[in-house]
Design an enzyme around this catalytic site. Structure first.
Site, PDB file in Angstrom:
ATOM      1  N   ASP A 120       0.859  -1.185   0.000  1.00  0.00           N
ATOM      2  CA  ASP A 120       0.000   0.000   0.000  1.00  0.00           C
ATOM      3  C   ASP A 120       0.895   1.234   0.000  1.00  0.00           C
ATOM      4  OD1 ASP A 120      -1.941   1.957   0.403  1.00  0.00           O
ATOM      5  OD2 ASP A 120      -2.152   1.519   2.545  1.00  0.00           O
ATOM      6  N   GLY A 174       1.364   5.061  -0.039  1.00  0.00           N
ATOM      7  CA  GLY A 174       0.641   6.279   0.275  1.00  0.00           C
ATOM      8  C   GLY A 174       1.437   7.521  -0.072  1.00  0.00           C
ATOM      9  N   LYS A 199       3.456   0.877   2.963  1.00  0.00           N
ATOM     10  CA  LYS A 199       3.149  -0.147   3.957  1.00  0.00           C
ATOM     11  C   LYS A 199       3.193  -1.515   3.279  1.00  0.00           C
ATOM     12  CE  LYS A 199      -0.294   0.583   6.755  1.00  0.00           C
ATOM     13  NZ  LYS A 199      -1.704   0.724   7.229  1.00  0.00           N
ATOM     14  N   GLY A 235      -9.246   7.247  -5.788  1.00  0.00           N
ATOM     15  CA  GLY A 235      -8.016   6.821  -5.132  1.00  0.00           C
ATOM     16  C   GLY A 235      -8.057   5.341  -4.801  1.00  0.00           C
ATOM     17  N   ASP A 295      -6.564   3.750  -2.522  1.00  0.00           N
ATOM     18  CA  ASP A 295      -6.673   3.503  -1.086  1.00  0.00           C
ATOM     19  C   ASP A 295      -8.122   3.599  -0.620  1.00  0.00           C
ATOM     20  OD1 ASP A 295      -6.663   6.243  -1.684  1.00  0.00           O
ATOM     21  OD2 ASP A 295      -5.627   6.807   0.161  1.00  0.00           O
ATOM     22  N   THR A 354      -0.694  31.733  19.961  1.00  0.00           N
ATOM     23  CA  THR A 354      -0.875  31.493  18.532  1.00  0.00           C
ATOM     24  C   THR A 354      -0.672  30.011  18.208  1.00  0.00           C
ATOM     25  OG1 THR A 354      -0.171  33.728  17.987  1.00  0.00           O
ATOM     26  CG2 THR A 354      -0.060  32.101  16.223  1.00  0.00           C
TER      27      THR A 354
END
Length: 242
Positions: free
Chosen positions: A6, A8, A13, A94, A96, A172
């Site tokens: 996989d 990305g 992975k 996509g 995924d 901030t």
């Protein structure tokens, strides 16, 4: 045994599957594909599948096709899949996202399922009890939001994603982090609430590399599963070899 790859936006992975179950996972950087060979030496893989959401280098592809067993690529809109894809532009979907809904449907067939993947982007994908993928939504992930605030303003800094997340920022830094992380949390909770009303008994899968502290009623069927995409890829591989 099956190998699932996989790929990305930030890393790759590798997952070894035996009898339909993930037994070992390894993550590698996208610029070090040669490490795939080291992982493959540990197992007697018979076949594999890979998918990518990025354009792969020639070196990366060459290493995949040189592995000593057959490898197939998931190509949305081309590869045969065990669900009905109603996405209007299936070739642009996509890989995924497609694998995630197939994985969820495999684990809970004949169920309405919402899959939420929190990573580079936050994606929301829905498959109904009839096995029809109806589509989903895409939202910027936390790192992308941090970078956008810095890029499109004159003085807002880049901050670390991890750190204090008060309800109301008192600096901030905490204002940015709280605004982004709480904003994503409220967004996710809103999707879950709306889909749960429309689809009673809804299953929800959370996956991806970012942890979000959600405030969800315990009666909802929510499952965290980091393997939902690999499970879907393995299911596609098995389906194409049946």
């Amino acid at each position: 045994m099956n190998l699932v790859i996989d790929i990305g936006n930030t890393c790759t992975k590798l997952v070894a599957f035996e009898d339909g179950e993930p037994i070992e996972e390894k993550r590698i950087e996208n610029d070090e594909p040669q490490k795939m060979k080291d992982f493959c030496k540990k197992f007697s893989f018979e076949r594999g599948i890979y998918s990518s959401v990025i354009d792969l280098s020639r070196q990366f592809v060459d290493i995949i096709i040189s592995l000593p067993f057959s490898m197939m690529e998931l190509q949305p809109g081309v590869t045969d899949i065990p669900i009905i894809n109603k996405y209007k532009t299936p070739h642009t979907l996509g890989s995924d996202r497609l694998a995630a809904v197939i994985g969820a449907n495999y684990l809970n067939p004949q169920s309405n399922i919402l899959i939420i993947d929190i990573g580079t982007c936050v994606t929301y994908d829905f498959i109904n009890a009839s096995g029809e993928y109806l589509g989903g939504n895409i939202s910027p992930g936390p790192t992308m939001r941090i970078k956008a605030l810095n890029k499109f303003t004159a003085r807002l800094p880049i901050i670390e994603r991890s750190g204090s997340i008060p309800e109301i920022g008192t600096s901030t830094e905490t204002a940015i982090r709280s605004g982004i992380m709480n904003g994503i949390r409220y967004e996710i909770e809103g999707y879950i609430s709306k889909f749960s009303v429309k689809y009673p008994g809804l299953f929800i899968y959370l996956t991806g590399g970012v942890d979000i502290n959600l405030h969800i009623p315990e009666k909802m069927r929510i499952f965290a599963n980091k393997f939902i995409v690999p499970i879907g890829l393995n299911r596609i591989l098995e389906y194409n070899n049946e």
